[in-house]
Design an enzyme around this catalytic site. Sequence first.
Site, mmCIF file in Angstrom:
data_model
loop_
_atom_site.group_PDB
_atom_site.id
_atom_site.type_symbol
_atom_site.label_atom_id
_atom_site.label_comp_id
_atom_site.label_asym_id
_atom_site.label_seq_id
_atom_site.Cartn_x
_atom_site.Cartn_y
_atom_site.Cartn_z
ATOM 1 N N TYR A 46 43.881 -3.103 79.395
ATOM 2 C CA TYR A 46 43.397 -3.308 78.158
ATOM 3 C C TYR A 46 42.111 -4.037 78.046
ATOM 4 O O TYR A 46 41.732 -4.253 77.140
ATOM 5 C CB TYR A 46 44.575 -4.138 77.285
ATOM 6 C CG TYR A 46 45.585 -3.351 76.958
ATOM 7 C CD1 TYR A 46 46.554 -3.036 77.899
ATOM 8 C CD2 TYR A 46 45.817 -2.924 75.717
ATOM 9 C CE1 TYR A 46 47.625 -2.171 77.682
ATOM 10 C CE2 TYR A 46 47.134 -2.017 75.554
ATOM 11 C CZ TYR A 46 48.029 -1.830 76.476
ATOM 12 O OH TYR A 46 49.025 -0.802 76.186
ATOM 13 N N LYS A 80 54.342 -3.550 90.080
ATOM 14 C CA LYS A 80 54.141 -2.586 90.969
ATOM 15 C C LYS A 80 53.612 -2.842 92.329
ATOM 16 O O LYS A 80 52.549 -2.323 92.732
ATOM 17 C CB LYS A 80 53.765 -1.248 90.212
ATOM 18 C CG LYS A 80 53.826 0.067 90.896
ATOM 19 C CD LYS A 80 55.071 0.913 90.843
ATOM 20 C CE LYS A 80 55.059 1.993 91.665
ATOM 21 N NZ LYS A 80 56.408 2.855 91.682
ATOM 22 N N ASP A 90 59.276 0.993 87.743
ATOM 23 C CA ASP A 90 59.928 2.034 87.420
ATOM 24 C C ASP A 90 61.490 1.564 87.707
ATOM 25 O O ASP A 90 62.406 2.247 86.712
ATOM 26 C CB ASP A 90 59.354 2.966 88.324
ATOM 27 C CG ASP A 90 59.092 2.695 89.842
ATOM 28 O OD1 ASP A 90 59.156 1.576 90.072
ATOM 29 O OD2 ASP A 90 59.204 3.660 90.637
ATOM 30 N N ASP A 124 54.146 -3.412 77.422
ATOM 31 C CA ASP A 124 54.182 -2.789 76.136
ATOM 32 C C ASP A 124 55.169 -1.482 76.450
ATOM 33 O O ASP A 124 55.829 -1.259 75.220
ATOM 34 C CB ASP A 124 52.598 -2.167 76.014
ATOM 35 C CG ASP A 124 52.521 -1.307 74.590
ATOM 36 O OD1 ASP A 124 53.282 -1.588 73.700
ATOM 37 O OD2 ASP A 124 51.317 -0.678 74.477
ATOM 38 N N ASP A 161 59.133 -1.167 74.093
ATOM 39 C CA ASP A 161 59.298 0.131 73.196
ATOM 40 C C ASP A 161 60.699 0.653 73.667
ATOM 41 O O ASP A 161 61.443 1.043 72.769
ATOM 42 C CB ASP A 161 58.239 1.028 73.196
ATOM 43 C CG ASP A 161 57.076 0.773 72.044
ATOM 44 O OD1 ASP A 161 56.943 -0.437 72.074
ATOM 45 O OD2 ASP A 161 56.519 1.656 71.716
#
Length: 353
Positions: A137, A187, A225, A249, A253
């Site tokens: 971002y 990750k 993941d 983010d 969701d």
Amino acid sequence: RALTTAARSSLKIGLIPADGIGKEVIPAARAAIEALGSDIPKPEFYNLDAGFECFASTGTALPEETVEALQDSHCALFGAVSSPITKVTGYSSPIVALRKKLDLYANVRPVVSVAENAQEKPRVDLVVVRENTECLYVKQETITSTESGKEARATRLITERASRRIGRLAFELALGRPRQLVTIIHKSNVLSVTDGLFRETIRAVPRFAENGRYDNIQIEEQIVDSAVYRLFREPQIYDVMVAPNLYGDIISDAAAALVGSLGLVPSINAGDNFVMGEPVHGSAPDIAGRGIANPLASIRSAALMLRHLGYLNGADRLDKAVDGVIREGQVLTPDLGGSSKTQEVLDAVLKKI
Ligand code: GGG
């Protein structure tokens, strides 16, 4: 980490509905705050502009007056923004800019089942702590033409400073929760430098804490993941999940699907000196203007904002009213399987407040 509740004669609240259903849910949150009466200092609201619609009509997505008014406020509520998915010259996401300008480095997103909701098993009670100022971002993207076609690159920034402060906030939150567990999402099996720094810095937070403050907090970690897989299979294993910006983010969701609707999940953008409530849902252009947007995530975001400021009674009253409406299941918007309008859901909440 509640901001200090210095005695205030009034509470200055900036309201930035921005785009789409933000214009429907933020007024509902305002009405809910107004109903609290003497549980909070007298609220003074300031309607402020931002968003893609603002950009289309004025040429700027985040007017300087909005930033200045926020700097003069105690807190704010932000609705939703619909940034286009293709590049528009001169446009930049106002919510991403606001988080940086006000140094709102943490996006705290609790995802909680309302008890007695028989459709949800097992019960979900977790909080996603999303780093809010860096990762992809930072929006440093370039594109060049090469012999074999275009090549696009993005910079991903992870710093020790930002990772340490988001880590501290995650541990502080865990201290106040029964399970006292922090799971670091990363990750670093692939991105060993950037995610590696995030992971190591957060793991080191307890070592540098005064008086063994975090010694009883359990630390776990999950590759992002597999974290998503386990989130859907066994959400009850999570308590506080701390993640870099993009993973946080996406995870929050996804987690919203476990509790019925994105229309229920609130957040705050928190810094050391300011807090801004914001529903996790977006601007929902498909339903904007139809009066059926779910106002509950915004009302819960107002509760989180008040709680962060130390107004616990006011926050509790908002949360209890929202939980009561969900539990009764009589007045619900279509995202929750009902047929009620935004105004009817708001009225039901106001009645309970
Ligand atoms: N209230 C959350 C929200 O607006 N989500 C959509 C989002 O994050 N958009 C980013 C953007 O449009 O700039």
